[in-house]
Design a protein around this motif. Structure first.
Motif, PDB file in Angstrom:
ATOM      1  N   LYS A   1       0.805  -1.220   0.000  1.00  0.00           N
ATOM      2  CA  LYS A   1       0.000   0.000   0.000  1.00  0.00           C
ATOM      3  C   LYS A   1       0.841   1.274   0.000  1.00  0.00           C
ATOM      4  N   ALA A   2       1.981   1.293   0.660  1.00  0.00           N
ATOM      5  CA  ALA A   2       2.825   2.488   0.619  1.00  0.00           C
ATOM      6  C   ALA A   2       3.487   2.629  -0.747  1.00  0.00           C
ATOM      7  N   ALA A   3       3.914   1.509  -1.322  1.00  0.00           N
ATOM      8  CA  ALA A   3       4.596   1.549  -2.614  1.00  0.00           C
ATOM      9  C   ALA A   3       3.682   2.046  -3.727  1.00  0.00           C
ATOM     10  N   VAL A   4       2.416   1.612  -3.726  1.00  0.00           N
ATOM     11  CA  VAL A   4       1.534   2.033  -4.816  1.00  0.00           C
ATOM     12  C   VAL A   4       1.191   3.517  -4.708  1.00  0.00           C
ATOM     13  N   ARG A   5       1.315   4.092  -3.525  1.00  0.00           N
ATOM     14  CA  ARG A   5       1.120   5.539  -3.362  1.00  0.00           C
ATOM     15  C   ARG A   5       2.373   6.321  -3.729  1.00  0.00           C
ATOM     16  N   GLU A   6       3.534   5.794  -3.368  1.00  0.00           N
ATOM     17  CA  GLU A   6       4.757   6.596  -3.404  1.00  0.00           C
ATOM     18  C   GLU A   6       5.840   6.088  -4.340  1.00  0.00           C
ATOM     19  N   ARG A   7       5.811   4.793  -4.731  1.00  0.00           N
ATOM     20  CA  ARG A   7       6.931   4.236  -5.487  1.00  0.00           C
ATOM     21  C   ARG A   7       6.401   3.377  -6.647  1.00  0.00           C
ATOM     22  N   ARG A   8       5.834   4.038  -7.622  1.00  0.00           N
ATOM     23  CA  ARG A   8       5.378   3.336  -8.812  1.00  0.00           C
ATOM     24  C   ARG A   8       6.469   3.401  -9.889  1.00  0.00           C
ATOM     25  N   CYS A   9       6.510   2.394 -10.740  1.00  0.00           N
ATOM     26  CA  CYS A   9       7.554   2.318 -11.751  1.00  0.00           C
ATOM     27  C   CYS A   9       7.011   1.681 -13.022  1.00  0.00           C
ATOM     28  N   LEU A  10       7.807   1.728 -14.069  1.00  0.00           N
ATOM     29  CA  LEU A  10       7.514   1.068 -15.335  1.00  0.00           C
ATOM     30  C   LEU A  10       8.475  -0.101 -15.501  1.00  0.00           C
ATOM     31  N   ILE A  11       7.955  -1.251 -15.863  1.00  0.00           N
ATOM     32  CA  ILE A  11       8.779  -2.441 -16.064  1.00  0.00           C
ATOM     33  C   ILE A  11       8.656  -2.846 -17.524  1.00  0.00           C
ATOM     34  N   ALA A  12       9.770  -2.828 -18.231  1.00  0.00           N
ATOM     35  CA  ALA A  12       9.760  -3.046 -19.669  1.00  0.00           C
ATOM     36  C   ALA A  12      10.040  -4.496 -20.022  1.00  0.00           C
ATOM     37  N   ALA A  13       9.363  -4.974 -21.064  1.00  0.00           N
ATOM     38  CA  ALA A  13       9.583  -6.338 -21.562  1.00  0.00           C
ATOM     39  C   ALA A  13       9.252  -6.377 -23.048  1.00  0.00           C
ATOM     40  N   THR A  14       9.825  -7.359 -23.735  1.00  0.00           N
ATOM     41  CA  THR A  14       9.467  -7.610 -25.122  1.00  0.00           C
ATOM     42  C   THR A  14       8.275  -8.551 -25.194  1.00  0.00           C
ATOM     43  N   GLY A  15       8.169  -9.445 -24.224  1.00  0.00           N
ATOM     44  CA  GLY A  15       7.066 -10.396 -24.188  1.00  0.00           C
ATOM     45  C   GLY A  15       7.058 -11.141 -22.873  1.00  0.00           C
ATOM     46  N   PHE A  16       6.085 -12.045 -22.710  1.00  0.00           N
ATOM     47  CA  PHE A  16       6.016 -12.849 -21.498  1.00  0.00           C
ATOM     48  C   PHE A  16       5.359 -14.190 -21.823  1.00  0.00           C
ATOM     49  N   TYR A  17       5.498 -15.129 -20.897  1.00  0.00           N
ATOM     50  CA  TYR A  17       4.952 -16.475 -21.069  1.00  0.00           C
ATOM     51  C   TYR A  17       3.798 -16.709 -20.095  1.00  0.00           C
ATOM     52  N   GLU A  18       2.844 -17.501 -20.541  1.00  0.00           N
ATOM     53  CA  GLU A  18       1.807 -18.052 -19.673  1.00  0.00           C
ATOM     54  C   GLU A  18       1.622 -19.522 -20.033  1.00  0.00           C
ATOM     55  N   TRP A  19       0.944 -20.260 -19.148  1.00  0.00           N
ATOM     56  CA  TRP A  19       0.812 -21.702 -19.333  1.00  0.00           C
ATOM     57  C   TRP A  19      -0.650 -22.145 -19.257  1.00  0.00           C
ATOM     58  N   THR A  20      -0.972 -23.139 -20.064  1.00  0.00           N
ATOM     59  CA  THR A  20      -2.209 -23.890 -19.921  1.00  0.00           C
ATOM     60  C   THR A  20      -1.825 -25.338 -19.619  1.00  0.00           C
ATOM     61  N   LYS A  21      -2.811 -26.197 -19.405  1.00  0.00           N
ATOM     62  CA  LYS A  21      -2.541 -27.607 -19.164  1.00  0.00           C
ATOM     63  C   LYS A  21      -3.340 -28.465 -20.141  1.00  0.00           C
ATOM     64  N   ASP A  22      -2.723 -29.585 -20.554  1.00  0.00           N
ATOM     65  CA  ASP A  22      -3.458 -30.499 -21.403  1.00  0.00           C
ATOM     66  C   ASP A  22      -4.243 -31.493 -20.546  1.00  0.00           C
ATOM     67  N   GLU A  23      -4.878 -32.447 -21.186  1.00  0.00           N
ATOM     68  CA  GLU A  23      -5.732 -33.391 -20.455  1.00  0.00           C
ATOM     69  C   GLU A  23      -4.960 -34.238 -19.459  1.00  0.00           C
TER      70      GLU A  23
END
Length: 217
Positions: free
Chosen positions: A87-109
Motif C-alpha cells: 500500500k505504501a509503494a503504490v502511493r509513493e513508489r510506482r515504476c515502469l517495467i519493460a519487456a518484449t514479451g512474457f509467457y503463460e501456461w495452460t494444461k493439457d488433459e
C-alpha cells in the motif's frame, strides 16, 4: 499473472524511448527467459527519469532475509492499496517495467504444462505497471513487482490474470509526474493488444535460454 519475461530490445533504445538516464549495470539483452529474482529493467521518476536494474520479487521491509516470506513477483490491482506489503509503494513508489514479451501456461488433459508466448503484434516493447521498494539496511537492494488485474475476454482463454500494460500517454501518470490519479490505469488490455503462440516446453525450465524458446510450434 506474469511469471517469465523476455527482453530483446537494446538498452540504449529503451532508455531513449523512456527519455530516461540508463544505469551502467542493467542486464544485457537479449534475454529469452527472464525469471523471478533476476534483474529487470525498471523506470523510476525522481530528479528526472532513470532506467535501472531491480530484483524482480518485491521484498517488504519486515523480511529479515530475501527468502523471509512468499516471493512477491506480482501485486493484485484489486487489493494493492490495502495490502500491508504494497500500500505504501503504490502511493509513493510506482515504476515502469519493460519487456518484449512474457509467457503463460495452460494444461493439457494429462496435466502437462503447455507454454504460450505473448508479445505485441508489431514487436514493440510492452510496458507493465510496477511498484518498487528498497530492502535491507547495510546494502539496500532495489526490488519490484508487476501489477496484475483480472484477464480481459481475450486473455482469459489462456489465464485468469494479466499484467497491467500502460500506453505511452499513461507513463507520466503512473510515475506520479502528472498529478493525476493512477488507479484508473489498473485495467485489462483491449482485445487485439497481444499476439500469442505455443512454444516448446523447454521454457518450463528456468535454466533454458536462447531465441529458440520463443519460436512457434
Amino acid at each position: 499473472m506474469c511469471g517469465r519475461m523476455t527482453m530483446t530490445h537494446p538498452t540504449d533504445a529503451m532508455a531513449q524511448l523512456f527519455e530516461a538516464a540508463p544505469a551502467n549495470d542493467l542486464p544485457e539483452p537479449p534475454t529469452y527467459n527472464l525469471c523471478p529474482t533476476q534483474s529487470v529493467g525498471v523506470v523510476v521518476s525522481g530528479d528526472g527519469r532513470s532506467y535501472r536494474p531491480m530484483r524482480w520479487g518485491f521484498l517488504p521491509h519486515w523480511y529479515k532475509a530475501m527468502n523471509g516470506g512468499p516471493l512477491l513477483i506480482n501485486a493484485r490491482a484489486e487489493t494493492i492499496a490495502e495490502k500491508p506489503a504494497f500500500k505504501a509503494a503504490v502511493r509513493e513508489r510506482r515504476c515502469l517495467i519493460a519487456a518484449t514479451g512474457f509467457y503463460e501456461w495452460t494444461k493439457d488433459e494429462e496435466g502437462n504444462r503447455l507454454p504460450w508466448y505473448f508479445s505485441r503484434p508489431g514487436g514493440e516493447p510492452m510496458v507493465f505497471a510496477g511498484i518498487w521498494q528498497m530492502w535491507g539496511k547495510d546494502d539496500p537492494v532495489p526490488t519490484c513487482a508487476i501489477v496484475t488485474t483480472g484477464a480481459g475476454e481475450w486473455m482469459a482463454e489462456t489465464h485468469h490474470r494479466e499484467p497491467v500494460v500502460l500506453a505511452e500517454d499513461d507513463w507520466a501518470t503512473w510515475l506520479g509526474e502528472s498529478g493525476e490519479k493512477a488507479a484508473p490505469l489498473m485495467r485489462s488490455s483491449p482485445g487485439g493488444y497481444y499476439q500469442r503462440w505455443r512454444v516448446d516446453r523447454a521454457v518450463n525450465s528456468n535454466r533454458a535460454s536462447g531465441p529458440d524458446l520463443i519460436e512457434p510450434i
